[in-house]
Design a protein around this motif. Structure first.
Motif, short mmCIF file in Angstrom:
data_model
loop_
_atom_site.label_atom_id
_atom_site.label_comp_id
_atom_site.label_asym_id
_atom_site.label_seq_id
_atom_site.Cartn_x
_atom_site.Cartn_y
_atom_site.Cartn_z
N UNK A 52 0.83 -1.21 0.00
CA UNK A 52 0.00 0.00 0.00
C UNK A 52 0.87 1.26 0.00
N UNK A 53 1.94 1.24 0.79
CA UNK A 53 2.85 2.40 0.82
C UNK A 53 3.49 2.60 -0.55
N UNK A 54 3.85 1.50 -1.21
CA UNK A 54 4.45 1.60 -2.55
C UNK A 54 3.47 2.23 -3.53
N UNK A 55 2.20 1.84 -3.42
CA UNK A 55 1.20 2.39 -4.32
C UNK A 55 1.02 3.89 -4.09
N UNK A 56 1.03 4.32 -2.83
CA UNK A 56 0.89 5.75 -2.53
C UNK A 56 2.09 6.52 -3.09
N UNK A 57 3.30 5.97 -2.91
CA UNK A 57 4.49 6.64 -3.43
C UNK A 57 4.43 6.77 -4.95
N UNK A 58 4.04 5.70 -5.60
CA UNK A 58 3.97 5.73 -7.05
C UNK A 58 2.88 6.67 -7.53
N UNK A 59 1.80 6.69 -6.80
CA UNK A 59 0.66 7.52 -7.20
C UNK A 59 0.99 9.00 -7.15
N UNK A 60 1.72 9.41 -6.11
CA UNK A 60 1.98 10.84 -5.92
C UNK A 60 3.43 11.23 -6.21
N UNK A 61 4.23 10.27 -6.68
CA UNK A 61 5.60 10.61 -7.06
C UNK A 61 6.52 10.89 -5.91
N UNK A 62 6.21 10.38 -4.70
CA UNK A 62 7.03 10.64 -3.51
C UNK A 62 8.15 9.60 -3.40
N UNK A 63 9.27 10.01 -2.80
CA UNK A 63 10.37 9.06 -2.56
C UNK A 63 10.43 8.63 -1.10
N UNK A 64 9.50 9.09 -0.31
CA UNK A 64 9.43 8.69 1.09
C UNK A 64 8.16 9.24 1.72
N UNK A 65 7.73 8.62 2.83
CA UNK A 65 6.49 9.03 3.48
C UNK A 65 6.67 9.03 5.00
N UNK A 66 6.15 10.06 5.69
CA UNK A 66 6.12 10.01 7.15
C UNK A 66 5.11 8.95 7.62
N UNK A 67 5.44 8.31 8.71
CA UNK A 67 4.52 7.35 9.32
C UNK A 67 3.99 8.00 10.60
N UNK A 68 2.66 8.11 10.69
CA UNK A 68 2.08 8.84 11.82
C UNK A 68 1.20 7.92 12.66
N UNK A 69 1.18 8.22 13.95
CA UNK A 69 0.29 7.57 14.89
C UNK A 69 -0.50 8.70 15.55
N UNK A 70 -1.74 8.86 15.13
CA UNK A 70 -2.49 10.03 15.55
C UNK A 70 -1.89 11.26 14.87
N UNK A 71 -1.46 12.25 15.67
CA UNK A 71 -0.81 13.44 15.11
C UNK A 71 0.70 13.36 15.17
N UNK A 72 1.21 12.34 15.84
CA UNK A 72 2.65 12.25 16.07
C UNK A 72 3.36 11.50 14.95
N UNK A 73 4.49 12.06 14.51
CA UNK A 73 5.33 11.38 13.53
C UNK A 73 6.18 10.34 14.26
N UNK A 74 5.98 9.07 13.92
CA UNK A 74 6.69 7.99 14.63
C UNK A 74 7.76 7.34 13.77
N UNK A 75 7.82 7.72 12.49
CA UNK A 75 8.81 7.11 11.62
C UNK A 75 8.75 7.69 10.22
N UNK A 76 9.70 7.25 9.38
CA UNK A 76 9.74 7.63 7.97
C UNK A 76 10.07 6.37 7.19
N UNK A 77 9.32 6.12 6.11
CA UNK A 77 9.58 4.98 5.24
C UNK A 77 10.01 5.51 3.88
N UNK A 78 11.15 5.05 3.39
CA UNK A 78 11.67 5.54 2.10
C UNK A 78 11.30 4.57 0.99
N UNK A 79 11.36 5.09 -0.23
CA UNK A 79 11.09 4.23 -1.39
C UNK A 79 12.11 3.10 -1.46
#
Length: 875
Positions: free
Chosen positions: A329-356
């Motif tokens: 699912x993360x891969x599909x979001x990256x491909x869809x919007x052309x991103x090379x990485x995405x923040x991972x959030x839990x509620x409002x808090x950034x808990x991680x970053x996943x790269x392409x």
């Protein structure tokens, strides 16, 4: 008497400019106005016998009729020679690279331009006038440029300085000599002064800029303060450096700026200083170094612009995923919007970053079903919205991270990527995060309305203005986008107009169509429409959209978006520009990705790394644009293209889409070069399997010229202008290979037949034309040539390499055209003959009869056709 002089404390640029000026004023005398810099002293100690440079005491000022000032125009900097400037009868010529300042002298000749070194201006004039220079002179001029540009590393360096150095190297400039005089060790006095400056250095943060101010006092004058300031700048690596040194009876100030926000020439203007935004200096008589330092701080607080901050360059809103989101699912979001990485959030808090890269590794291991929490980086570095970009850049370098979330009060505001930071580093355009219109940039917006007015037909210009006014009334943002902007900027003719609407594109098209009275064709699925004019002219209208690919080489899915995302989906930066058409912004260039700069540098560059993977037809398009415009595929883009070719990505694309690109290539004037490039990039075997390029290369190289020659001979060109290239590509192939290619690209029966007939007969026809004597046999030769389709004539001409054969073929083709029958298929239909291949056979026979002079007029043509079909004449 003419005098050439520079400023006191003459440096290498001043010396080089004096010597260069004497090439323009050969009767003038070189005069040093005062002290020399240490480098110049050392140079002159070795070369004083070569250059006749006089001391100011050795000339009679009352005999001077003209003074040529180089590297300065400030009377206070030329010592006693300033007296000459008070005499209105003395002609003054000025050559300088410093900005104009109050109190500067004026002259009848003024060459004052912003380049890194004054000698660059003089070298350009020498080059334009084709004045010969010796290797020694070229070396001195190079010394001046390297000395004043920090070996081309100072921010004041311009492309013109580099071009001047290249010219000097061509004329024998010796870089080893340059290096020797620029790399001289410091004197004891300079070392002592440097220690004072470093020990006294104070650091300030002024409007976000890091500033160092160093002070010192020396009883005697020490040359090289500019060099010492540059040394401190390299040691400290701050944004701005000021050195303030009291020497003898004066205070000398030297400044260097490494950021766009601080113009040190402007800061030192109150001290009657001069220079460039990145390098400036001033001299103050009987000043106090502490008071001067305090004044500089006050001036900076007023003058320094706040630097770009994270909030200015971040992308927002941010696409995020949750810890339990799967890798797939993360891969599909990256491909869809052309991103090379995405923040991972839990509620409002950034808990991680996943790269392409993490996603791709997990996918290759068959872990697409796993949650991202197992692969994300949890040690997340975040920044506040006000962090200066310079600090953000250092943070990314120190921690080797490619993206940084921007957070305020625990809330995710946006994200900054390496690309965002690199754009600021290379002065690319940077946007502010607003909802739909991206118009705030580091530098002023470029308006290209004049390009539109000059490059478009008057009626098209009026139409775009009308469309912009209508968009304004409807509350939409309207843009002309893509190829039309590219071609307008480079002056290349383009009648294709694509409009993009931030709003409802179909509604806008229908409203505009109704207003101007043209037909509208809507395509609801894609949010696009066409305005179709009576003369066949069309304008495409599209809703701003983003395209994403569910898998490599798939057809894109479409979502409504902004102009930025619409441009980001495009193939190359030069095609990812737009021009605003709304009334208030009409003509404003929208260029998020550096397309205009790539046009200027002549390079084809993709917008993201997976561009060729997601749409492999861009491989062919890159070659077409590269050769059409005489550009180069940018190195990183070329590596990505070659990798896509190695992975045989074109095999994943339908033959219809590949043919569409090949079809457009074969319509281009530079088609031969494009096909050659396909071969050099190993693309040829993937698009023309079984065809050996080197066998057809000679013909492809000559084909465009052959087509032009036929046009000059007034020979009718084929209706299908691409077909001569397809015939040339396949003319050495066997029938089986040719048939496979024709079927692969779905050529119709008639097109395939023309190719196969040419394959079968062109060699024999050419041999007969070559060997058969022309006298009395022109009709026979014409009949032989007529056995081939008209589309093969360029092939015949391209194979022939002698002028007499060209002229023979011209006479043959003229005979064919001159003897063309007056009757056609309409007359045969009137005879009651059912349409079919018999029509062509009959007309071919009639044509041959005319060539043999058996038929000479329309009446005889009718008689011939009646006999051919066995019909009696009834008329």
């Amino acid at each position: 008497m003419e005098v050439i002089t520079a400023h006191t404390n003459t440096d290498l640029d001043a010396l080089a400019s004096m010597v260069a000026a004497q090439k323009l004023y050969p009767e003038a005398v070189l005069v040093f106005p005062g002290k020399l810099s240490r480098n110049v002293e050392e140079f002159m100690s070795l070369h004083k016998d070569i250059f006749d440079i006089k001391d100011i005491k050795s000339i009679s000022l009352d005999k001077v009729k003209r003074i040529i000032l180089v590297d300065t125009k400030n009377p206070r900097r030329i010592g006693k020679l300033a007296e000459l400037l008070q005499n209105k009868n003395i002609d003054v010529h000025i050559y300088d690279h410093h900005h104009w300042a109050e109190g500067d002298a004026r002259g009848s000749v003024e060459v004052v331009e912003s380049v890194g070194a004054t000698v660059t201006l003089l070298v350009e004039i020498i080059r334009r006038r084709s004045i010969a220079i010796s290797p020694l002179e070229a070396t001195i001029f190079a010394l001046g440029i390297y000395g004043d540009t920090g070996s081309l590393l100072f921010t004041s360096t311009t492309p013109r300085d580099v071009q001047a150095v290249a010219y000097l190297l061509e004329n024998g400039a010796n870089l080893s000599v340059v290096a020797e005089f620029l790399g001289r060790p410091m004197t004891d006095e300079q070392k002592a002064l440097l220690r004072q400056l470093l020990m006294s250095a104070e650091r300030h943060v002024i409007n976000g800029c890091k500033v160092l101010i160093a002070r010192a006092t020396c009883p005697e004058f020490v040359v090289g303060l500019a060099m010492l300031t540059h040394t401190i700048s390299e040691i400290e690596r701050l944004d701005v450096i000021f050195t303030i040194v009291h020497m003898e009876d004066r205070v000398h100030i030297v400044a260097r700026s490494n950021v766009n926000e601080v113009n040190v020439a402007e800061i030192l203007a109150p001290f009657m200083g001069g220079g460039h935004p990145g390098a400036a200096s001033a001299t103050v008589k009987k000043g106090d170094i502490n008071e001067i330092a305090e004044k500089i701080v006050r001036i900076m607080q007023d003058k320094v612009r706040p630097p770009l901050a994270a909030a200015d360059i971040m992308s927002a809103p941010v696409k995020t995923v949750f810890p339990e989101t799967t890798i797939a699912e993360a891969s599909q979001v990256m491909m869809r919007y052309g991103h090379t990485g995405l923040p991972v959030v839990q509620g409002l808090e950034v808990v991680g970053v996943i790269s392409r890269r993490d996603v791709e590794k997990a996918t290759r291991h068959g872990l697409g079903h796993a949650p991202v929490k197992g692969f994300m980086t949890t040690n997340v570095i975040t920044v506040g919205p006000n962090m200066p970009v310079s600090e953000l850049r250092e943070l990314m370098i120190e921690n080797d991270i490619g993206r940084v979330p921007v957070v305020q009060d625990g809330r995710l505001l946006g994200i900054v990527s390496r690309t965002d930071v690199l754009k600021t580093l290379h002065h690319a355009e940077v946007k502010k995060p607003v909802k739909t219109v991206y118009v705030s940039h580091i530098r002023p917006q470029l308006n290209i309305s004049e390009y539109l007015r000059k490059g478009l037909a008057p009626e098209t210009w009026d139409l775009l203005q009308t469309a912009g006014e209508m968009a304004e009334d409807m509350g939409y943002q309207l843009y002309a986008a893509g190829g039309v902007v590219r071609d307008l900027l480079i002056g290349y003719g383009n009648l294709d107009i694509d409009l993009v609407v931030e709003g409802d594109g179909i509604t806008f098209a229908r409203t505009l169509g109704q207003k101007i009275g043209v037909k509208v064709r809507a395509h609801e699925k894609f949010g696009t429409a066409e305005l179709v004019f009576k003369d066949g002219f069309k304008i495409d209208v599209a809703t701003a959209r983003v395209e994403y690919y569910e898998y490599p080489a798939a057809l894109p899915k479409v979502e409504t978006s902004s102009i930025k995302q619409d441009l980001y989906r495009r193939d190359f930066t030069i095609n990812a520009m737009a021009v605003a058409l709304n009334t208030e912004r009409f003509g404003e260039l929208i260029d998020f990705f550096g397309g205009r700069e790539d046009l200027q540098f002549g390079q084809i560059r993709v917008l993201y790394n997976l561009s060729f993977i997601e749409d492999p037809t861009r491989i062919l398009r890159a070659v077409r644009f590269e050769q059409r415009y005489g550009m180069n595929i940018e190195p990183q883009t070329l590596n990505l293209l070659k990798e896509a070719v190695r992975q045989n990505m074109l095999e994943r694309v339908s033959n219809e889409r590949i043919w569409d690109e090949l079809f457009h290539i074969m319509l281009e004037p530079a088609a031969g070069k494009m096909l050659a490039r396909l071969n050099s990039l190993q693309i040829w075997p993937q698009v023309f399997p079984g065809v050996t390029y080197w066998e057809v290369q000679p013909v492809l190289n000559n084909l465009h010229q052959a087509i032009k020659m036929l046009e000059e001979w007034d020979c009718p060109l084929p209706a299908e202008q691409w077909l001569p290239y397809m015939i040339a590509i396949l003319h050495w192939s066997d029938e089986e290979t040719a048939l496979k290619i024709c079927r692969r690209y779905n050529l119709n029966k008639r097109q395939t037949e023309k190719i196969l007939v040419t394959l079968d007969k062109w060699g024999d026809v050419l041999s007969e034309v070559w060997r058969t004597p022309e006298e009395g046999r022109l009709g026979q030769l014409a009949q032989s040539v007529m056995a081939l389709p008209r589309e093969s004539y360029p092939l015949l001409l391209a194979v022939l390499d002698e002028d007499w054969m060209h002229q023979r073929l011209r006479r043959i083709l003229t005979a064919i055209e001159y003897n063309k029958p007056q009757l056609d298929g309409k007359y045969i239909r009137q005879l009651g003959i059912k349409p079919g291949p018999i029509y062509r056979q009959a007309l071919q026979a009639l044509w041959q009869a005319r060539l043999d002079n058996r038929v000479t007029n329309e009446e005889e043509e009718k008689q011939f056709l009646h006999q051919f079909f066995g019909l009696a004449r009834t008329d």
